[in-house]
Motif scaffolding. Structure first.
Motif, mmCIF file in Angstrom:
data_model
loop_
_atom_site.group_PDB
_atom_site.id
_atom_site.type_symbol
_atom_site.label_atom_id
_atom_site.label_comp_id
_atom_site.label_asym_id
_atom_site.label_seq_id
_atom_site.Cartn_x
_atom_site.Cartn_y
_atom_site.Cartn_z
ATOM 1 N N LEU A 109 0.807 -1.218 0.000
ATOM 2 C CA LEU A 109 0.000 0.000 0.000
ATOM 3 C C LEU A 109 0.839 1.267 0.000
ATOM 4 C CD1 LEU A 109 -2.841 -0.943 2.509
ATOM 5 C CD2 LEU A 109 -2.980 -0.841 0.021
ATOM 6 N N PHE A 110 1.973 1.252 0.721
ATOM 7 C CA PHE A 110 2.701 2.496 0.928
ATOM 8 C C PHE A 110 4.054 2.548 0.218
ATOM 9 C CE2 PHE A 110 0.074 1.771 4.757
ATOM 10 C CZ PHE A 110 -0.782 2.851 4.606
ATOM 11 N N TRP A 111 4.807 1.476 0.253
ATOM 12 C CA TRP A 111 6.154 1.525 -0.322
ATOM 13 C C TRP A 111 6.160 1.171 -1.795
ATOM 14 C CZ3 TRP A 111 9.101 -2.397 -2.529
ATOM 15 C CH2 TRP A 111 10.442 -2.064 -2.815
ATOM 16 N N PHE A 112 5.456 0.127 -2.183
ATOM 17 C CA PHE A 112 5.566 -0.380 -3.546
ATOM 18 C C PHE A 112 5.119 0.624 -4.604
ATOM 19 C CE2 PHE A 112 3.963 -2.974 -7.152
ATOM 20 C CZ PHE A 112 5.183 -3.522 -7.544
ATOM 21 N N PRO A 113 3.968 1.330 -4.443
ATOM 22 C CA PRO A 113 3.565 2.287 -5.486
ATOM 23 C C PRO A 113 4.625 3.353 -5.751
ATOM 24 C CG PRO A 113 1.737 1.864 -4.006
ATOM 25 C CD PRO A 113 2.938 1.223 -3.382
ATOM 26 N N ASP A 127 14.233 19.890 -12.077
ATOM 27 C CA ASP A 127 15.464 19.237 -11.629
ATOM 28 C C ASP A 127 15.277 18.547 -10.280
ATOM 29 O OD1 ASP A 127 16.693 20.142 -13.908
ATOM 30 O OD2 ASP A 127 17.653 21.865 -12.947
ATOM 31 N N GLU A 128 14.464 19.153 -9.413
ATOM 32 C CA GLU A 128 14.285 18.595 -8.070
ATOM 33 C C GLU A 128 13.370 17.376 -8.073
ATOM 34 O OE1 GLU A 128 14.884 22.739 -5.526
ATOM 35 O OE2 GLU A 128 12.979 21.675 -5.443
ATOM 36 N N ARG A 129 12.372 17.378 -8.919
ATOM 37 C CA ARG A 129 11.445 16.236 -8.983
ATOM 38 C C ARG A 129 11.049 16.017 -10.436
ATOM 39 N NH1 ARG A 129 8.149 13.132 -5.749
ATOM 40 N NH2 ARG A 129 6.182 12.435 -6.656
ATOM 41 N N PRO A 130 11.531 14.943 -11.068
ATOM 42 C CA PRO A 130 11.240 14.706 -12.474
ATOM 43 C C PRO A 130 9.734 14.642 -12.726
ATOM 44 C CG PRO A 130 12.936 13.209 -11.687
ATOM 45 C CD PRO A 130 12.391 13.917 -10.486
ATOM 46 N N PRO A 131 9.240 15.309 -13.762
ATOM 47 C CA PRO A 131 7.800 15.291 -14.034
ATOM 48 C C PRO A 131 7.276 13.895 -14.350
ATOM 49 C CG PRO A 131 9.016 16.350 -15.822
ATOM 50 C CD PRO A 131 9.967 16.185 -14.701
ATOM 51 N N ILE A 183 7.819 1.630 -7.466
ATOM 52 C CA ILE A 183 7.695 1.276 -8.880
ATOM 53 C C ILE A 183 7.572 2.520 -9.746
ATOM 54 C CG2 ILE A 183 5.165 1.055 -8.974
ATOM 55 C CD1 ILE A 183 5.618 -1.467 -10.679
ATOM 56 N N ALA A 184 6.973 3.602 -9.205
ATOM 57 C CA ALA A 184 6.914 4.871 -9.953
ATOM 58 C C ALA A 184 8.315 5.442 -10.131
ATOM 59 C CB ALA A 184 6.008 5.862 -9.227
ATOM 60 N N ARG A 185 9.136 5.405 -9.069
ATOM 61 C CA ARG A 185 10.516 5.902 -9.177
ATOM 62 C C ARG A 185 11.327 5.056 -10.154
ATOM 63 N NH1 ARG A 185 9.593 6.578 -3.634
ATOM 64 N NH2 ARG A 185 10.523 4.553 -3.177
ATOM 65 N N TYR A 186 11.114 3.743 -10.101
ATOM 66 C CA TYR A 186 11.850 2.859 -11.013
ATOM 67 C C TYR A 186 11.478 3.146 -12.466
ATOM 68 C CZ TYR A 186 13.089 -1.348 -13.590
ATOM 69 O OH TYR A 186 13.582 -2.213 -14.528
ATOM 70 N N ALA A 187 10.185 3.272 -12.736
ATOM 71 C CA ALA A 187 9.743 3.543 -14.108
ATOM 72 C C ALA A 187 10.292 4.878 -14.602
ATOM 73 C CB ALA A 187 8.216 3.527 -14.177
ATOM 74 N N ALA A 188 10.267 5.900 -13.748
ATOM 75 C CA ALA A 188 10.764 7.221 -14.154
ATOM 76 C C ALA A 188 12.262 7.191 -14.437
ATOM 77 C CB ALA A 188 10.452 8.246 -13.071
ATOM 78 N N SER A 189 12.984 6.307 -13.762
ATOM 79 C CA SER A 189 14.446 6.277 -13.916
ATOM 80 C C SER A 189 14.902 5.546 -15.169
ATOM 81 C CB SER A 189 15.084 5.627 -12.683
ATOM 82 O OG SER A 189 14.754 4.238 -12.614
ATOM 83 N N ILE A 190 14.053 4.695 -15.766
ATOM 84 C CA ILE A 190 14.509 3.889 -16.906
ATOM 85 C C ILE A 190 13.959 4.369 -18.238
ATOM 86 C CG2 ILE A 190 14.709 1.844 -15.430
ATOM 87 C CD1 ILE A 190 12.142 0.801 -16.801
ATOM 88 N N LEU A 230 3.853 11.935 -13.045
ATOM 89 C CA LEU A 230 2.924 11.249 -13.948
ATOM 90 C C LEU A 230 2.685 9.816 -13.486
ATOM 91 C CD1 LEU A 230 1.292 10.829 -16.540
ATOM 92 C CD2 LEU A 230 3.454 10.393 -17.734
ATOM 93 N N PHE A 231 3.746 9.076 -13.235
ATOM 94 C CA PHE A 231 3.596 7.670 -12.842
ATOM 95 C C PHE A 231 2.941 7.550 -11.466
ATOM 96 C CE2 PHE A 231 7.418 6.852 -15.730
ATOM 97 C CZ PHE A 231 6.601 6.505 -16.779
ATOM 98 N N ALA A 232 3.222 8.488 -10.572
ATOM 99 C CA ALA A 232 2.590 8.453 -9.256
ATOM 100 C C ALA A 232 1.086 8.680 -9.365
ATOM 101 C CB ALA A 232 3.218 9.505 -8.340
ATOM 102 N N SER A 233 0.664 9.479 -10.344
ATOM 103 C CA SER A 233 -0.770 9.748 -10.518
ATOM 104 C C SER A 233 -1.493 8.650 -11.272
ATOM 105 C CB SER A 233 -0.969 11.081 -11.258
ATOM 106 O OG SER A 233 -0.532 10.978 -12.612
ATOM 107 N N MET A 234 -0.751 7.777 -11.951
ATOM 108 C CA MET A 234 -1.367 6.742 -12.794
ATOM 109 C C MET A 234 -1.892 5.559 -11.997
ATOM 110 S SD MET A 234 1.312 6.734 -16.000
ATOM 111 C CE MET A 234 0.930 5.016 -16.384
ATOM 112 N N GLY A 235 -1.287 5.255 -10.878
ATOM 113 C CA GLY A 235 -1.641 4.050 -10.137
ATOM 114 C C GLY A 235 -0.722 2.905 -10.508
ATOM 115 N N THR A 236 -0.524 1.987 -9.569
ATOM 116 C CA THR A 236 0.440 0.899 -9.741
ATOM 117 C C THR A 236 0.117 0.025 -10.951
ATOM 118 O OG1 THR A 236 0.803 0.857 -7.344
ATOM 119 C CG2 THR A 236 1.510 -1.068 -8.591
ATOM 120 N N ARG A 237 -1.146 -0.314 -11.141
ATOM 121 C CA ARG A 237 -1.503 -1.199 -12.249
ATOM 122 C C ARG A 237 -1.129 -0.577 -13.595
ATOM 123 N NH1 ARG A 237 -7.591 -3.207 -12.423
ATOM 124 N NH2 ARG A 237 -6.880 -4.016 -10.412
ATOM 125 N N ASN A 238 -1.407 0.717 -13.765
ATOM 126 C CA ASN A 238 -1.087 1.370 -15.028
ATOM 127 C C ASN A 238 0.414 1.536 -15.226
ATOM 128 O OD1 ASN A 238 -3.757 1.715 -15.965
ATOM 129 N ND2 ASN A 238 -4.028 3.530 -14.689
#
Length: 358
Positions: free
Chosen positions: A144-148, A253-257, A151-158, A261-269
């Motif tokens: 509920l708290f860590w995984f979303p 620079d401080e927080r990648p857009p 995974i959003a940070r991981y997706a944004a980084s790759i 986006l990925f944080a607003s999409m939800g884990t499934r998306n």
């Protein structure tokens, strides 16, 4: 049965020991109790008569000369079968060794002590339930708290820059459906490129003039920085628009857009994006709405001032335009000297930029 002390007196005694000492008290209660048993050491061996007595949390098997033949842990003694008054026991984990006891007093004593020993041991079922429940709570908290966020940070980084720019263009299209088309003109675009070189300095970033309603500026994935056309039309100099461009760059620079986006999409998306590389129009529309109408977090004063210094731009015009008086005071206090400031653009470029939406 061999009894060295009065068994009747021992049996009538009441055990009043504390809970943690009940098994020890029971052993003391029956420590003088002995009986005859038939012991078989191996599967094919002969049964022999032995004397059964209690030791320290153990069952002691001895011959008639009081030589100990075996010690069985009382906690590990298993009741195998019962035939009439005869009960067969075996040590746990050993199927060959057996002991038959026909004395009811001894049988009752063994069962009494074993029951009290088990009562003091951890309950496997309860321990498993507690451990399992704790694991479920931890796993649920992680999901509920860590995984979303992870995974959003991981997706944004790759995400490669090319894909980020494509996502940014699609998000810009959604912004345009909400607020109106972006502005383009040959001379205005040329002026914007000069502004990009001065303020941004990287080819991956682009400045777009657009209708943003009440929002003075915003930014999107792929290095897109949006400024409201009002910043050009309602001010007599480009420094105000430049200040907002630097503010969006610092926030970028401080927080990648892409992270927003990925944080607003939800884990499934996000998982669907990682497998297909596609962001749905619905997710982009919802994200675009937040970029135009949602609350923003201003960048740190330190990072913003650093960009003003790198750009050799004065802070007075921008500080006078923003509503945050505390940040305005900080910008004014940290401004570079007037001698180190350079003009932002030529007058004709500024006029072209002001008329880019005509």
């Amino acid at each position: 049965m061999v009894v060295r002390l009065g068994i009747g007196l021992i049996q009538d005694q009441k055990v009043t020991a504390p809970k943690g000492l009940q098994a020890m008290t029971a052993l003391e209660q029956f420590e003088r109790l002995e009986s005859i048993g038939l012991w078989k050491e191996t599967d094919g061996g002969q049964r022999r008569e032995v004397i059964v007595s209690f030791g320290d949390a153990s069952l002691v098997l001895s011959d008639h000369n009081e030589n100990a033949l075996a010690h069985w842990s009382l906690a590990a003694v298993r009741r195998m079968s019962k035939s009439g008054s005869t009960v067969t026991y075996a040590p746990d984990g050993d199927t060959e060794e057996e002991l038959e006891i026909s004395d009811e007093t001894m049988v009752k004593a063994i069962e009494t002590i074993q029951a009290r020993l088990r009562r003091g041991l951890p309950k496997p079922g309860r321990v498993r339930w507690i451990v399992g429940s704790g694991f479920v709570v931890i796993l649920t908290s992680l999901i509920l708290f860590w995984f979303p966020g992870a995974i959003a940070r991981y997706a944004a980084s790759i995400v490669p820059d090319v894909i980020a720019q494509q996502i940014g263009d699609k998000a810009l299209h959604q912004v345009e459906t909400l607020s109106g088309k972006s502005c383009y003109s040959p001379l205005g675009d040329e002026a914007l490129r000069g502004l990009e070189n001065r303020l941004i300095g990287t080819p991956s970033n682009r400045i777009v003039v657009s209708e943003l309603g009440a929002r003075p500026s915003s930014h999107l994935p792929g290095g897109l920085i949006l400024i409201n056309r009002r910043l050009l039309e309602q001010h007599s100099e480009p420094d105000v628009a430049a200040g907002y461009i630097l503010m969006e760059r610092a926030a970028q620079d401080e927080r990648p857009p892409l992270l927003d986006l990925f944080a607003s999409m939800g884990t499934r998306n996000v998982i669907r994006f990682l497998t297909s590389g596609d962001v749905s129009d619905t997710a982009l529309r919802r994200y675009a709405e937040t970029r135009v109408t949602g609350q923003t977090s201003p960048p740190s004063d330190e990072n913003l001032l650093a960009l003003f210094e790198i750009s050799a731009l004065g802070t007075a015009s921008f500080a006078g335009a923003i509503s945050d008086s505390e940040q305005a005071a900080t910008l004014l206090a940290g401004a570079i000297a007037a001698a180190d400031q350079r003009p932002l653009m030529r007058d004709r470029d500024w006029l072209a930029l002001q008329s880019i939406c005509d």
